[in-house]
Design a protein around this motif. Sequence first.
Motif, PDB file in Angstrom:
ATOM      1  N   LYS A   1      36.005 -19.604  21.863  1.00  0.00           N
ATOM      2  CA  LYS A   1      35.277 -20.064  23.061  1.00  0.00           C
ATOM      3  C   LYS A   1      36.055 -21.184  23.750  1.00  0.00           C
ATOM      4  O   LYS A   1      35.501 -22.184  24.207  1.00  0.00           O
ATOM      5  N   LEU A   2      37.366 -20.988  23.819  1.00  0.00           N
ATOM      6  CA  LEU A   2      38.305 -21.987  24.322  1.00  0.00           C
ATOM      7  C   LEU A   2      38.921 -21.531  25.651  1.00  0.00           C
ATOM      8  O   LEU A   2      39.498 -20.444  25.732  1.00  0.00           O
ATOM      9  N   LEU A   3      38.794 -22.360  26.661  1.00  0.00           N
ATOM     10  CA  LEU A   3      39.400 -22.110  27.964  1.00  0.00           C
ATOM     11  C   LEU A   3      40.635 -22.990  28.094  1.00  0.00           C
ATOM     12  O   LEU A   3      40.565 -24.198  27.877  1.00  0.00           O
TER      13      LEU A   3
ATOM     14  N   ILE B   1      41.903 -12.482  23.517  1.00  0.00           N
ATOM     15  CA  ILE B   1      42.542 -13.378  24.491  1.00  0.00           C
ATOM     16  C   ILE B   1      42.479 -12.732  25.883  1.00  0.00           C
ATOM     17  O   ILE B   1      43.087 -11.695  26.120  1.00  0.00           O
ATOM     18  N   LEU B   2      41.711 -13.353  26.760  1.00  0.00           N
ATOM     19  CA  LEU B   2      41.623 -12.886  28.146  1.00  0.00           C
ATOM     20  C   LEU B   2      42.589 -13.711  28.978  1.00  0.00           C
ATOM     21  O   LEU B   2      42.652 -14.932  28.846  1.00  0.00           O
TER      22      LEU B   2
ATOM     23  N   GLY C   1      28.743 -15.584  32.728  1.00  0.00           N
ATOM     24  CA  GLY C   1      28.148 -15.223  31.460  1.00  0.00           C
ATOM     25  C   GLY C   1      28.959 -15.538  30.219  1.00  0.00           C
ATOM     26  O   GLY C   1      28.553 -15.192  29.103  1.00  0.00           O
ATOM     27  N   TYR C   2      30.077 -16.208  30.358  1.00  0.00           N
ATOM     28  CA  TYR C   2      30.901 -16.576  29.200  1.00  0.00           C
ATOM     29  C   TYR C   2      30.364 -17.856  28.567  1.00  0.00           C
ATOM     30  O   TYR C   2      29.773 -18.697  29.241  1.00  0.00           O
ATOM     31  N   THR C   3      30.622 -18.016  27.296  1.00  0.00           N
ATOM     32  CA  THR C   3      30.300 -19.244  26.571  1.00  0.00           C
ATOM     33  C   THR C   3      31.604 -19.989  26.328  1.00  0.00           C
ATOM     34  O   THR C   3      32.571 -19.404  25.844  1.00  0.00           O
ATOM     35  N   ILE C   4      31.611 -21.262  26.677  1.00  0.00           N
ATOM     36  CA  ILE C   4      32.815 -22.077  26.487  1.00  0.00           C
ATOM     37  C   ILE C   4      32.425 -23.332  25.711  1.00  0.00           C
ATOM     38  O   ILE C   4      31.541 -24.077  26.118  1.00  0.00           O
ATOM     39  N   SER C   5      33.114 -23.525  24.591  1.00  0.00           N
ATOM     40  CA  SER C   5      32.844 -24.677  23.734  1.00  0.00           C
ATOM     41  C   SER C   5      33.868 -25.779  23.887  1.00  0.00           C
ATOM     42  O   SER C   5      33.594 -26.934  23.567  1.00  0.00           O
TER      43      SER C   5
ATOM     44  N   TYR D   1      35.840 -23.375  34.353  1.00  0.00           N
ATOM     45  CA  TYR D   1      34.741 -23.488  33.385  1.00  0.00           C
ATOM     46  C   TYR D   1      33.406 -23.108  34.031  1.00  0.00           C
ATOM     47  O   TYR D   1      32.669 -22.258  33.516  1.00  0.00           O
ATOM     48  N   PHE D   2      33.089 -23.730  35.166  1.00  0.00           N
ATOM     49  CA  PHE D   2      31.814 -23.446  35.822  1.00  0.00           C
ATOM     50  C   PHE D   2      31.742 -21.999  36.291  1.00  0.00           C
ATOM     51  O   PHE D   2      30.686 -21.359  36.184  1.00  0.00           O
ATOM     52  N   ALA D   3      32.828 -21.466  36.786  1.00  0.00           N
ATOM     53  CA  ALA D   3      32.852 -20.071  37.217  1.00  0.00           C
ATOM     54  C   ALA D   3      32.594 -19.143  36.027  1.00  0.00           C
ATOM     55  O   ALA D   3      31.791 -18.206  36.121  1.00  0.00           O
TER      56      ALA D   3
END
Length: 191
Positions: free
Chosen positions: A85-87, A60-61, A116-120, A109-111
């Motif tokens: 991969k949840l924001l 968790i970041l 380099g992160y993956t967001i699903s 999300y775009f940032a």
Amino acid sequence: MDDLIIISNLNDFIFCPASIYFHKLYGSEDTIMYQSKAQLDGTKAHEKIDNGTYSTRKNILMAIDVYSEKYGVIGKIDMYDENKKLLVERKKHVNRIYDGYVFQLYAQYFAMLEMGYTISSLEIRSLDDNKKYKIALPNQDDAMFKKFENLISEMRTFDLENYNQDNIEKCKNCIYEDACDRSLYRVGVEC
């Protein structure tokens, strides 16, 4: 760097572009001087995320700085679950999903994608009642994505000198209403 848009200002701009000016004007003052109880409660609710104590799980970041070169936005995320991969964007109380909430999440999300992160998946959470609201990714909601890009463009070309608020309800609910020369709330009211 002067033309960077602060991610939290996306929601503020939709509410009232003049509020960003007043926020900067009052910025160095103690928030108790100008924020409403609801805003102070929201700040308090965010403390554990902001100081990184909400979770001790390594996946968790929290409160990481993010920047999108493409959109020229900068800010912080609330929470990102690396495993899922949840924001997540957290709000004190959500009774309705406003466009500004979604646009803040899109900017984050775009940032994060550029970083380099993956967001699903995207989610808005209401802290008071622990409700979770799934938000479609920008590529899954063309109308919202276009509105997001239009907002970014509108913010870059905004001219406060020629701005007039047209929604009295926004003025009635604005913490800067007393100081604002554009307020509709006081029009016709004897001072």
